[in-house]
Design an enzyme around this catalytic site. Structure first.
Site, short mmCIF file in Angstrom:
data_model
loop_
_atom_site.label_atom_id
_atom_site.label_comp_id
_atom_site.label_asym_id
_atom_site.label_seq_id
_atom_site.Cartn_x
_atom_site.Cartn_y
_atom_site.Cartn_z
N CYS A 12 0.79 -1.24 0.00
CA CYS A 12 0.00 0.00 0.00
C CYS A 12 0.83 1.29 0.00
O CYS A 12 0.80 2.03 -0.97
CB CYS A 12 -0.93 0.00 1.21
SG CYS A 12 -2.10 -1.36 1.18
N1 LIG Z 1 -2.83 -6.24 2.05
C1 LIG Z 1 -3.26 -5.17 2.68
O1 LIG Z 1 -2.93 -4.97 3.84
C2 LIG Z 1 -4.17 -4.17 2.00
C3 LIG Z 1 -4.74 -3.16 2.79
C4 LIG Z 1 -5.59 -2.24 2.20
C5 LIG Z 1 -5.84 -2.32 0.83
N2 LIG Z 1 -5.26 -3.30 0.07
C6 LIG Z 1 -5.61 -3.33 -1.35
O2 LIG Z 1 -6.43 -4.48 -1.60
C7 LIG Z 1 -6.16 -5.00 -2.90
C8 LIG Z 1 -5.79 -6.47 -2.80
O3 LIG Z 1 -4.61 -6.57 -2.02
P1 LIG Z 1 -4.13 -7.93 -1.38
O4 LIG Z 1 -3.09 -7.55 -0.40
O5 LIG Z 1 -5.26 -8.75 -0.92
O6 LIG Z 1 -3.47 -8.62 -2.66
P2 LIG Z 1 -3.03 -10.17 -2.80
O7 LIG Z 1 -2.00 -10.20 -3.88
O8 LIG Z 1 -2.74 -10.74 -1.46
O9 LIG Z 1 -4.34 -10.89 -3.31
C9 LIG Z 1 -4.91 -10.64 -4.55
C10 LIG Z 1 -5.51 -11.92 -5.07
O10 LIG Z 1 -6.16 -11.64 -6.30
C11 LIG Z 1 -5.94 -12.72 -7.18
N3 LIG Z 1 -6.20 -12.28 -8.54
C12 LIG Z 1 -5.42 -11.56 -9.36
N4 LIG Z 1 -6.05 -11.35 -10.53
C13 LIG Z 1 -7.26 -11.94 -10.44
C14 LIG Z 1 -8.36 -12.07 -11.31
N5 LIG Z 1 -8.34 -11.53 -12.53
N6 LIG Z 1 -9.42 -12.77 -10.89
C15 LIG Z 1 -9.45 -13.32 -9.66
N7 LIG Z 1 -8.44 -13.23 -8.79
C16 LIG Z 1 -7.36 -12.54 -9.17
C17 LIG Z 1 -4.52 -13.15 -6.89
O11 LIG Z 1 -4.28 -14.47 -7.32
C18 LIG Z 1 -4.48 -13.01 -5.37
O12 LIG Z 1 -4.85 -14.21 -4.72
C19 LIG Z 1 -5.08 -4.11 -3.49
O13 LIG Z 1 -5.66 -3.09 -4.25
C20 LIG Z 1 -4.42 -3.50 -2.27
O14 LIG Z 1 -3.83 -2.26 -2.55
C21 LIG Z 1 -4.44 -4.23 0.63
#
Ligand SMILES: NC(=O)c1ccc[n+]([C@@H]2O[C@H](COP(=O)([O-])OP(=O)(O)OC[C@H]3O[C@@H](n4cnc5c(N)ncnc54)[C@H](O)[C@@H]3O)[C@@H](O)[C@H]2O)c1
Length: 438
Positions: A276
């Site tokens: 982030c």
């Molecule tokens: N991790 C955090 O602490 C956090 C906090 C706030 C916001 N976010 C935001 O949340 C969002 C997700 O982050 P995350 O940390 O969970 O990411 P992550 O990489 O842990 O998980 C994302 C998942 O999406 C899947 N994916 C990718 N393309 C796909 C598709 N076309 N169809 C279905 N699945 C698909 C991936 O395989 C993965 O399992 C991002 O925008 C991030 O900025 C994350």
């Protein structure tokens, strides 16, 4: 709405990562029928077998969820069964440090053919203001099979679908606030979309905060993260000055934190990490250019924070120099590669940059991280190395503390190592001739 109230609404979560999987469990705990979608078939297989790939989520929680009806799939055709679909896919930067929207666009392309009238689609991925209206809605409207339109104020179409943006606010590793106590900001494309999304999230979060549009909700998330990024850059810069002035920045921050108003502490470190804070601000600076606007605070903070790993490596070299050693050929043990303490996430971790920089200078680098047994290939690095056991610390020329995991015995580390360089104040209160804080 009634299906949400009586918990029969079918909820689909797309992207079963750090954000999506915990949300699956929250909805599942409230007895919603939940389906998780992910393109990573390995994740789908692990979940289907009742396993987990996230350290903080034990396999038993997945097994309990499966007992309550949770299923994982890579089959997008099941989208048409869902009443609500929540998208939590990655939003990284591309090689030019510009928003990589491909995960969002490909997800939305995949769900559009299965869209039904009355469905609620919510985007949670962090992104620039305008994404929901300018990117998500047009793809859904253009590619669905029934010519459906998204509900907007005044549209009054009984066949419309509903769209909202609601940012994720999780703080990994923070056990002081229960997930359900983090208020959920919601911006619907129409008042009815906001109401539906508020009802849905209101069943798993204690407080929902409706705002007037998806763009306001998108900007809210970016403000929160830019606030952190800029303040961390400020203390990082002041730390460099304090080092020159022989002042302890940590003592200064602790004293300033006693002010009961107007000061919120942020802490310096070896550089920004995580999905982030190093990434999200640049979503806004990219969008700002469309409006002939330079986001100078973001650029300056990025410059200062990006310089921190270089400062760490220079500090290691100078600490070795004081022991009449050189970095070239030195054996360095990096403690912690996760981007922050007590978590298993190494995305954008400053440790990775530091390891690469140390290797470039000719150091023989090893690492230990109880949460990350292997560092393989990432988007920007290819280190292919394994966590080494935490033993024989005296055999390293330098032990470099990059992530201050709680499980480390820092007093013992200082006792055994020839030289300790601490980037996190993990050795607070200790004083030893082989200990350097940087
Ligand atoms: N991790 C955090 O602490 C956090 C906090 C706030 C916001 N976010 C935001 O949340 C969002 C997700 O982050 P995350 O940390 O969970 O990411 P992550 O990489 O842990 O998980 C994302 C998942 O999406 C899947 N994916 C990718 N393309 C796909 C598709 N076309 N169809 C279905 N699945 C698909 C991936 O395989 C993965 O399992 C991002 O925008 C991030 O900025 C994350």
């Amino acid at each position: 709405m009634s299906r949400i109230e009586n918990r029969t609404a079918k909820v689909g979560l797309i992207g079963l990562g750090y954000v999506g999987l915990p949300l699956v469990l929250l909805f599942n705990e409230q007895n919603f029928p939940v389906t998780g979608f992910d393109v990573d078939t390995n994740k789908v297989r692990i979940l289907t077998q009742g396993g987990s790939y996230i350290y903080r989520i034990p396999a038993t929680e997945i097994q309990t969820a499966r007992g309550r009806g949770f299923r994982a799939t890579a089959d997008y055709s099941l989208i048409d069964e869902m009443d609500a679909v929540i998208i939590c896919v990655p939003t990284p930067l591309d090689e030019h440090r510009e928003p990589d929207m491909s995960y969002i666009t490909s997800t939305v392309q995949s769900i559009a053919p299965y869209l039904r009238a009355g469905q609620l689609i919510v985007l949670e991925s962090t992104t620039y203001p305008g994404t929901t209206e300018e990117v998500v809605v047009p793809i859904l409207e253009k590619n669905n099979r029934h010519g459906l339109k998204a509900d907007r104020a005044g549209l009054d179409d009984p066949n419309a679908f509903f769209v909202a943006f609601s940012p994720e606010r999780e703080d990994p590793g923070n056990d002081t606030v229960a997930r359900c106590d983090i208020p959920k900001v919601i911006g619907g494309l129409s008042p009815q979309a906001s109401q539906l999304a508020a009802a849905l999230y209101g069943s798993i979060f204690n407080r929902t905060i409706p705002v007037s549009s998806p763009a306001v909700a998108e900007m809210t998330k970016l403000l929160e993260n830019i606030y952190r990024c800029v303040n961390i850059a400020l203390v990082n810069e002041l730390k460099l000055l304090c080092l020159r002035m022989d002042l302890d920045i940590w003592e200064v921050i602790a004293a300033a934190s006693t002010k009961p108003f107007g000061f919120h502490p942020f802490y310096p470190g070896p550089g920004l990490g995580g999905h982030c804070i190093p990434v999200d601000p640049f979503y806004l600076s990219w969008k700002a250019k469309e409006f002939d606007f330079q986001t100078r605070f973001i650029e300056l903070a990025g410059e200062i924070n990006a310089n921190m790993p270089y400062h760490v490596v220079a500090s290691v070299a100078s600490a070795l120099n004081r022991q009449k050693k050189v970095l070239n050929g030195a054996r360095v043990l990096v403690l912690g590669v996760a981007y922050k303490k007590d978590i298993d996430d190494l995305r954008e971790s400053p440790s990775l940059t530091i390891i690469e920089l140390l290797q470039k200078e000719g150091a023989e680098v090893h690492y230990n991280d109880p949460y990350i047994p292997v560092v393989g290939k990432g988007r920007k690095y290819d280190l292919q190395t394994r966590s080494t056991p935490l033993e024989e610390l005296g055999n390293y020329d330098c032990v470099l503390i990059v992530t201050d995991h709680s499980c480390y015995d820092y007093a013992n580390i200082v006792k055994e190592a020839q030289l300790v360089v601490d980037t996190r104040n993990a050795t607070k209160g200790m004083s030893a001739s082989n200990l350097v804080r940087c």
